[in-house]
Design an enzyme around this catalytic site. Sequence first.
Site, PDB file in Angstrom:
ATOM      1  N   LYS A   1     -12.050  61.321  12.017  1.00  0.00           N
ATOM      2  CA  LYS A   1     -11.803  62.661  12.561  1.00  0.00           C
ATOM      3  C   LYS A   1     -10.293  62.923  12.565  1.00  0.00           C
ATOM      4  O   LYS A   1      -9.506  62.052  12.954  1.00  0.00           O
ATOM      5  CB  LYS A   1     -12.357  62.738  13.989  1.00  0.00           C
ATOM      6  CG  LYS A   1     -12.295  64.127  14.628  1.00  0.00           C
ATOM      7  CD  LYS A   1     -12.964  64.096  16.015  1.00  0.00           C
ATOM      8  CE  LYS A   1     -12.956  65.462  16.686  1.00  0.00           C
ATOM      9  NZ  LYS A   1     -13.598  65.405  18.036  1.00  0.00           N
TER      10      LYS A   1
ATOM     11  N   SER B   1     -17.014  69.002  18.824  1.00  0.00           N
ATOM     12  CA  SER B   1     -15.945  69.265  17.893  1.00  0.00           C
ATOM     13  C   SER B   1     -15.905  68.329  16.687  1.00  0.00           C
ATOM     14  O   SER B   1     -15.249  68.630  15.696  1.00  0.00           O
ATOM     15  CB  SER B   1     -14.607  69.165  18.635  1.00  0.00           C
ATOM     16  OG  SER B   1     -14.372  67.829  19.060  1.00  0.00           O
TER      17      SER B   1
ATOM     18  N   SER C   1     -18.409  65.895  22.244  1.00  0.00           N
ATOM     19  CA  SER C   1     -17.983  66.178  20.871  1.00  0.00           C
ATOM     20  C   SER C   1     -18.434  65.175  19.817  1.00  0.00           C
ATOM     21  O   SER C   1     -18.308  65.437  18.622  1.00  0.00           O
ATOM     22  CB  SER C   1     -16.453  66.290  20.811  1.00  0.00           C
ATOM     23  OG  SER C   1     -16.050  67.543  21.309  1.00  0.00           O
TER      24      SER C   1
END
Lengths: 479, 473, 95
Positions: B65, B140, B164
Amino acid sequence: MELKPVIGLEIHCQLLTRTKLFCSCPTDYVGREPNTIVCPVCLGLPGSLPVLNKEALKLALRAAIALNCNILRKTRFHRKNYFYPDLPKAYQISQYDIPLGVHGYLEVNGKKVRIRRIHMEEDAGKLVHPTKTGRLEGAQYSLVDFNRCGVPLIEIVTEPDISSPEEAKAFVMELRSLVQHIGVSDGNMEEGSLRCDANISISVDGKWGTKTEIKNMNSFKAIERALAYEIRRQIDTILSGGEVVQETRHWDDSRGITTSLRGKEEAHDYRYFPEPDLLPLTITDELISEIRATMPELPKARRERWKRDYGLGDYEVSVLSSSKPLGDLFDTCVREIGRPKEVSNWLQVEFLRIVDELNLRIEESVFVVPYLKEILELLDNGVINAQIAKSVFEEAVRLRRFPHEIVKSKGLEQVSDESAIREAVKSVLAENQDAVHSYLSGKDKAFNFLLGQVMRVTKGKANPAVVRKVLEEELKALS
Amino acid sequence: MIDKKEIIPEDILDSIFRRIDEVERDLHSYITILKEEAYDQAKIIRGRLEKGEDLPLGGIPIAIKDIICTKGVETTCASKILKGFYPPYDATVVNRVKKAGAIIIGKTNLDEFAMGSSTENSAFGPTRNPWCLERVPGGSSGGSAAAVAAGETILSLGSDTGGSVRQPASFCGIVGLKPTYGLVSRYGLIAYASSLDQIGPMTKDVKDCALLLQVIAGKDDMDSTSLNVSLPNYLDACEAGDLRGIKLGIPKEYISEALDPSVAKVVEEAKRAFERLGAKICEISLPHTEYALPTYYIIAPAEASSNLARYDGVQYGLRIKGESLREMYLETRTNGFGDEVKRRIMIGTYVLSAGYYDAFYLKALKVRRLVKMDFDEAFKVVDYILTPTSPTPAFRIGEKVEDPLLMYLSDIFTVPVNLAGIPAISINGGFSQEGLPIGIQIMGRALDEFGLLKVASAFERETELHAYRPYGR
Amino acid sequence: MRVTMEDVEHVMKLANLDLKGEEKEKMLKHFSRILDYFTKLQELDTTQIEPLSHVIEESTPLREDEVREGLDQEDVLKMAPEREFGYIKVPRIVE
């Protein structure tokens, strides 16, 4: 109307650790190239996290204990949020609602000045303003150096117990001496490792007044001058019917005035909240015992010991304890040599003069101990006289040579041989008929002149007691 | 699971990059793809494997990420403000996966600074759900979830502050684990809300999850909130075994009328599957559930407002020049941050400001304790808690962007876990009528990741739901 | 909870954000809705409850005071938008 100054101080001291408060970068930023002792943590790079330096905690605790504070066993760190280019995370990690120590005091000239709190925090970086004065005014841009960023500090806040500029100065000097003694800080005001701000107000007939905060006092003298100026300014304001405004003021040393920083402080709301990247801190009994056990002798106890054990006077002990290295040197000398009164005399008068002349560092001067020991022995044994001893000591320190070698190589041994001295006396008397006459006509002062002349022609080596005796004899013979 | 002995890293990369070529244009899972670097790395790893080195992730592709720092590789947090930021250091988790022989193939898309539940708040455009391109992948960590689901990587790392990792895992039909706060180092994870953030594995099955957790978990001296615990062998949790003697609680507050029927149905089916495995199911109560979401949306923005104050144009990233320092600050920050980030910075600044701290921030910290106490009580009675991961399956792109509160509600079942600091895992529990995956969430006691993996692995074997992939295998 | 434009402007100042026109209006609208939602917490009596800022109860770990190598000056400066003589350059600071 009774007007009384009320002063409280906030003092920041840089701790003597090898590394910064929350990262492993070195702390010796003085004289370094900019931005060379930094890492992701002290630069506040995204993703970096703080880890507390154990030694910094120990030193801060040592200071808190030496200042007679109550140690709070459960403490924590907060973030103080504000924007400034020398603050890379845009917050400072500091202790806020629960400091390390509270309710302490420091005795200054017999008066207890209460310590409100002592806490740890990190220093900011440095800004350079490329103007002629180096000041911010008029700078078209500024330059940032993060080397100092994250250096560990303690902040010590007093209660408003101080009532004059002289007392404020004495407090800071005593505090500096204390932190130096216990190895917490080098207390160097010029290099900024000890910084002092003051809160000051005037009480009118016992009623508290509005306070101002004075910043940028960079020397003991500045503290005294700035506070004296600010007291006068506030009193003038009050007497002329005006009102003191609560504000921060900047001490301008070259102009000798304080100026308002109003406007800069507007909308300051630091939004303190508990630092989530550090856990709360528990101070254990073990840690406190360890710090108590390793606490060096405090200046006050040391002065009392010197008075009690060595019979030294107030003035002597205050000179000897004015800096920790000097006090340490004194203790070492007494341990090696004994004779505290003579040692004290030599250190205060001769040694400090030489330190000044040669720009010596007292903490690197232990080498003088055997020299002083020898000087005293040479005096004891009558090998040299007191006058020669002083010059031999100075030379020994300057050249790092043993006094007996200097005495030998220069032939400085004291001459006590009566016949040799009598010869010198006779020639001096012959050459100074005027002085002889004035002595004989009752002017005693002439005796010392003649004695001096004899010492001069013997190059200072003659034993003064013998000279005196012979001179008296010869003058008597003339009368 | 890949058999390590037969690994030829370049072959795996070939198939992964082939898939990326096929689907990335539609999905936009990645912000940065490191193809050349990956092949360079593969060569080195192959050498080490051939020498017989034991590399737990030897040659396995991993996507990171883009909120986790990678040395020399641009790390943007999907924000304009960090465009051009090349960290001079690796995050601890990146160090660990590299050391374990994994090959980093790219940095995945996210909601800017992890603030969002749909990956629509990315300065570089949204990611799409591989099961249905009109829908969001969740957020996210939407890029990481979509990449795993679509076969654009084998492993990925996400970060979970309020759900997330788990919510996008649910929306994309994969496994996502939010570890116990402090189990995985946050050093190098660009902070959103420091007291809640945790990095977690996102994988196609539970075994991969266990394998990756083993590599990234454990004490790190660079993170003061990293726990000093000895780790079990997490792979052992994935060995066969039923769930007899285990008590699972279903909190009644999570199963309200408002729950999407397809989600309710999945939870019901999951319940039956667990019963078949021998687990005992009972209803429990977590009475402060409805307060968790406002609590989270006070605490997280408060911390964020401070964490994101450093993006001011001075040291790195975006600088928009100004006549004065203040002008530079304002221009850089106003133009560099997206709407949702600005909104959370504003909210967070407000709840910490003089006069409002007690009413909002302090109050939230107190309610946070109540939420945690709910779990402490529950875990006296049950071993694990079973809930839906999210109240709905993946929603449509654009559906919630205009209403921040509606978007926040997507996290309603995931935020309590972060507030309490406990671990939770999301695995696929079934599908909606439209064929969208729907995740179930299992929560456990602090540091019982082993147990979570065991329960999840048994469920996975029982249902075989993990075998379904959007593009087939 | 009534939030005014002055509140929004005050927070903008503290946060160094400069919203204008429609964006500012929208912020006020969202601000009000979100803060309204927060007032739900006031239903709970928390007078006896200790705030929970950290879920880990241990004392913060301590690091030995040993120097470790940091970054090179060039690593620092190459990240910076503007540099001069080893420093990072920032615009005029008007106070």
